[in-house]
Design a protein around this motif. Structure first.
Motif: not given
Length: 1013
Positions: A828-829, A834, A844, A851
């Motif tokens: 992710d960012d 994940y 998202n 995770k």
């Protein structure tokens, strides 16, 4: 993640304290003894054993910690005959006329007027050959050809312990009625010593090991066996290019050290059944010839990682002649000069011709009063051809002659058909010419004049003289025929004599020198000694650059004179640290002193950019823990911890649980928690045993800790409320209870091929999951029950997967848990990993994805201690969040990952990714985590690939094949350990993907290399 950072940070603590203390932190390689152990002594607490060997090496061992405290040498030719602890920190060492004192705090040895006043604990019993006697009482050895060598009586007189020359121990009552006998040792029993309270006794043997026994109610029980972890190197050979050093140890292992452009590599092969006396390079630098003490020479192929062929020196002797009353045969068969018996099985020298077609080898006497030399044809080995054309051959015997007068200790082919032999006669060499069926002596010549016409290769040294080691006289002399320089060994020193110059002194070994080599390319003198070390010196200045130890048959430790080090593989387990009179586990100080960049700088030939890359890897390691180099110069307040009942803990027990009474205190902060690890698995999970609610500066806690069957390395520490960790208390307990039943295996598979968003569908992930379950489900021999839980496609949701933790909490200490995931890996960012569940929103991932911390969290705090997590997904390795680089995958590559960034710069940062991967390679993950082994299919910026031909992911295909075909069983012992499986996966994935995919160890457990197959 916060908890992990706190744990990692704690390893820095001692480094800060060190700066404010007078005493240095000293790395201690767990070498043990290098010669027969002749005497031992307990300290008055029963925690330390001091032992002395025939080479006057003194080793102090912390029995409770299970580690070598320190090793030092008494510099006298008189043999140590007694040891005794004095006061709280002194050890008195006595010879026949001199006494020395060693201080365990300062680590200094000084002469003293104090002598050892050790009373013999033999109780008046006498050794009479194969009999033990006192008055009319007598005990006979079971083997009448074997003598008793030592006897001791417990302080209360209830137990008599006698040892013989074959290592047997006899346990009797005071009437010499035999109660039991044990065979832990294999050579002479030289000393037996009881603790003051009679609760334990220790046995010293010529096999260089010490056994510890517990005495309770007149019953004797074995507790611990202390064995050396490092062994003497007796022969070395540098190739003419200066890039390769071959060497062999006393166990028969042969090693190749390669000086590369960006690293130094070493690999070892088990070749002989006894020590390596000589090594010689062939024209192919991947192949060497070796001379062993097992009556054989060999040709060893490091490219194929095996011996290609053995050559027997002496004909096979009669079994009766070899074994029947061998002591009597040896005594009657000595030569008039020297002490070498006529059945000497040593091959002392070996050489291969420049064309690679012949081998010559020479050795001692076996069933004949003259030595032997043989020449054999090795053209069928095809050593100059590609590896695939070289095949293993059966053992042969070469052509020999019977008219030799002395043993040749060095052979050298100066052309394809002529070789020179040098031996016991100082400065004399014999020339031989080889024919198709024989070889003949051409002439005799003096080395100083007659060999002046011989062209020797660069880095070659001629052995001018070799005698029994001496403190006062030269016992080894070598000459560089190309420069005329002479190297002599006297005591523990080496001197280099050049024409018209004063000698250069190389001083730093702590025992006699076994061999020396030179490397003109890099300007090194390289020496090996009986202190189990190899030293690398500056050839021109005599400065010591590095000390090198081979630990556990192939793992290397490099130590600088300033005590910085680099440990390859899991060699860290063969180390400890001495600090303020105590020995600590290696990870306690590793973050400060494990400095591969400084080690590479000491080599002196690596380019600055390579050294800087290694330095970046070190800085990245500090940064990962939230520290900088400058912060290491500060002092931090630490809590203290004490195991109150440490003296009452049994080193060997059949109990399931261990009771610990732990006292913690901190004057400034509250005590927050206690951490307990067994074999690097956190007993109370990564968050530890919480004490926060007490809000106290001093607490005494009683903890019950389940033990694993076998060895338990137990570490205990505490954290204060400021997040700072104490020094670790470490000790070892062996649990000898037997399993009532086989352990259970929990198999958990997460695999998604079909996603709600079908744009991201994959082909073979469910195949991977089924293959994983299938291969391990067949392993019924190891396990009782095998519990299988699969989460394939629509069943793979967050809720379903996380609910499995409750089932895992029902496991037992000895059980195994294997988790395998196959599917998309996402970043992710924040660059957090994940795993894509079937219903994930790819835009998202935090919403429905799993995770990494949650996946590994399934293994945190569960009773089972043998835990393995296999991740066949892109980006599944650890991410360098500071400098992230995404590898570029081609359109033809079927990948399993997506990278979603909004705030990350996509442009690669040149070289910085390399420093992160180098950090992962160089440094053990000391945070321990859950204690699980985590193997990832790809690096944090890399991709995991599928293969249509394999119908699997390449990672899982390599895993399954390595087990099914047993190709992962690299040592051939019919068992596959988790480390062997990891190494196999690494090599196979890289090979099958042509280097496009590189797996990584996200986490390893150095203390629990369990068997997976």
């Amino acid at each position: 993640m916060k908890n992990i950072i706190v744990l990692i940070s704690s390893f820095l603590i001692v480094s800060f304290i060190v700066q404010s203390q007078a005493q240095d932190v000293v790395p201690i390689v767990q070498t043990g003894h290098s010669d027969d152990i002749i005497c031992i002594n307990w300290d008055n607490t029963g925690r330390y054993i001091a032992s002395a060997d025939n080479s006057n090496d003194i080793v102090i061992t912390d029995i409770i910690a299970g580690k070598q405290f320190y090793k030092f040498k008494i510099p006298t030719k008189q043999r140590v005959n007694a040891l005794q602890f004095s006061g709280k920190s002194d050890l008195i060492v006595s010879t026949s006329s001199d006494n020395y004192v060693f201080n365990m705090l300062s680590l200094e040895v000084k002469p003293t007027n104090n002598s050892v006043d050790k009373e013999l604990d033999d109780g008046g019993f006498k050794l009479k050959g194969p009999f033990l006697r006192k008055g009319i009482k007598s005990l006979a050895n079971r083997d009448m050809y074997v003598n008793f060598t030592n006897v001791a009586v417990s302080p209360d007189g209830s137990i008599v312990v006698a040892g013989d020359e074959r290592g047997w121990l006899y346990f009797c009552n005071k009437k010499l009625s035999l109660q039991n006998r044990e065979h832990i040792h294999y050579l002479n029993i030289n000393d037996i010593d009881f603790t003051d309270n009679g609760e334990y006794f220790a046995v010293a043997s010529s096999d260089r090991s010490i056994s510890v026994w517990k005495l309770r109610d007149s019953n004797v029980r074995f507790e611990k066996h202390i064995v050396p972890r490092s062994f003497n190197v007796y022969s070395m050979q540098m190739d003419s290019s200066g890039n390769n050093l071959a060497f062999g140890d006393e166990l028969g292992y042969v090693y190749m050290m390669r000086f590369g452009e960006d690293k130094v590599e070493v690999e070892g092969i088990d070749v002989h059944g006894a020590r390596i006396n000589d090594i010689s390079f062939s024209p192919n630098t991947n192949i060497v010839a070796t001379a062993g003490g097992d009556n054989k020479a060999s040709v060893v192929d490091f490219e194929k990682k095996m011996p290609l062929q053995y050559f027997r020196l002496h004909p096979a002797g009669s079994k009766l002649q070899e074994t029947f009353n061998i002591k009597g045969i040896q005594k009657s068969a000595q030569q008039e000069v020297g002490d070498i018996p006529w059945f000497d099985q040593n091959v002392y020298s070996v050489s291969i011709s420049p064309d690679g077609k012949r081998i010559a080898y020479s050795g001692g006497k076996y069933g004949d009063r003259t030595p032997l030399m043989k020449v054999a044809n090795i053209s069928s080995l095809k050593i100059n051809q590609p590896a695939e054309k070289r095949k293993k051959k059966i053992t042969k015997s070469g052509k020999s002659k019977k008219d030799f007068e002395h043993i040749y200790y060095q052979l050298y082919f100066n052309d394809d058909k002529m070789f020179i032999a040098m031996g016991e006669q100082q400065n004399q060499a014999d020339r031989y010419r080889v024919s198709l069926t024989d070889y003949e002596l051409l002439e005799e010549s003096r080395i100083s004049t007659g060999l002046a016409d011989v062209l020797f290769p660069n880095n070659y040294l001629l052995t001018m003289m070799r005698k029994y080691p001496s403190l006062n006289d030269v016992y080894l002399e070598k000459k560089d025929p190309n420069t005329g320089d002479t190297y002599t060994c006297n005591g523990y020193e080496i001197r280099r004599y050049s024409k018209g110059q004063n000698y250069i002194l190389y001083k730093g070994h702590r025992s006699f020198i076994n061999d020396i080599e030179i490397n003109h390319k890099h300007g090194y003198l390289i020496s090996s000694a009986e202190d189990a070390s190899i030293c690398l010196w500056n050839l021109d200045s005599g400065d010591l650059l590095l000390t090198i130890y081979v630990v556990d048959l192939g793992k290397l430790v490099f130590i600088t004179p300033d005590n910085y080090y680099m440990a390859t593989g899991d060699a860290l387990t063969g180390m400890g640290f001495n600090y303020k009179g105590r020995v600590f586990p290696p990870e306690q100080f590793d973050l400060k002193y494990n400095r591969p960049d400084i080690v590479l700088q000491q080599f002196g030939y690596f380019p600055e950019d390579i050294v800087e890359l290694y330095h970046k890897a070190y800085i990245k390691r500090l940064s990962k823990a939230g520290f900088t180099e400058e912060m290491l110069d500060n002092e931090i307040h630490m809590p203290e911890i004490q195991i109150v009942n440490i003296d009452n803990i049994e080193l060997n027990t059949n109990k399931e649980n261990l009771n610990l009474i732990v006292k913690t205190n901190d004057e400034k902060f509250y005590i927050d928690r206690i951490n307990v690890w067994i074999n690097d698995v956190p007993v109370f999970g990564t968050t530890g045993y919480s004490l926060a609610e007490n809000q106290s500066h001093e607490l005494t806690s009683e903890l019950e800790v389940p033990l694993s069957i076998g060895n338990n390395k137990i570490q205990v520490s505490c954290h204060n409320s400021g997040g700072v960790e104490s020094l670790k208390e470490e000790f070892e307990v062996y649990c000898n209870r037997s399993l009532d039943k086989k352990p259970d295996l929990y198999l958990i598979s997460l695999a998604v091929s079909d996603y709600i968003d079908d744009f991201y569908n994959l082909r073979y992930t469910v195949n991977d999951g089924k293959g994983f379950i299938d291969i391990f489900s067949k392993n019924r021999d190891l396990f009782n029950n095998i519990y299988v839980d699969t989460f394939f496609n629509t069943s793979c949701t967050r809720e379903n997967v996380l609910a499995i933790k409750e089932k895992l909490m029902n496991s037992n200490v000895e059980d195994y848990v294997y988790i395998h995931i196959a599917g998309h890996g996402l970043l992710d960012d924040n660059l957090d990993f994940y795993f894509a569940t079937s219903d994930i929103n790819f835009k998202n991932p935090a919403g429905r994805g799993l995770k990494y911390d949650e996946i590994e969290g399934l293994l945190d705090g569960i009773p089972a201690r043998n835990k393995l997590l296999l991740m066949d997904a892109c980006h599944s390795g650890e991410v360098d969040k500071g400098e992230f680089v995404v590898e570029v995958a081609s359109e033809s590559d079927a990948t399993r990952g997506i990278t979603l960034f909004g705030n990350v710069d996509d442009k690669p940062k040149t070289g910085l990714q390399n420093s992160f991967e180098l950090m992962k390679l160089l440094f053990a993950d000391l945070s321990k985590g859950t204690g699980a082994v985590v193997i990832s299919a790809a690096s944090g910026g890399g991709y995991a690939l599928e293969s249509e031909d394999m119908e699997n992911g390449i990672f899982t295909y390599s895993l399954i094949n390595g087990l099914r075909k047993r190709t992962a069983d690299t040592d051939g012992n019919k068992q596959i350990s988790v480390s062997e499986l990891r190494n196999h996966i690494f090599e196979e994935v890289s090979r099958l993907s042509n280097g496009k995919q590189q797996p990584t160890s996200r986490r390893m457990n150095l203390s629990n290399d369990f068997i997976v197959w």
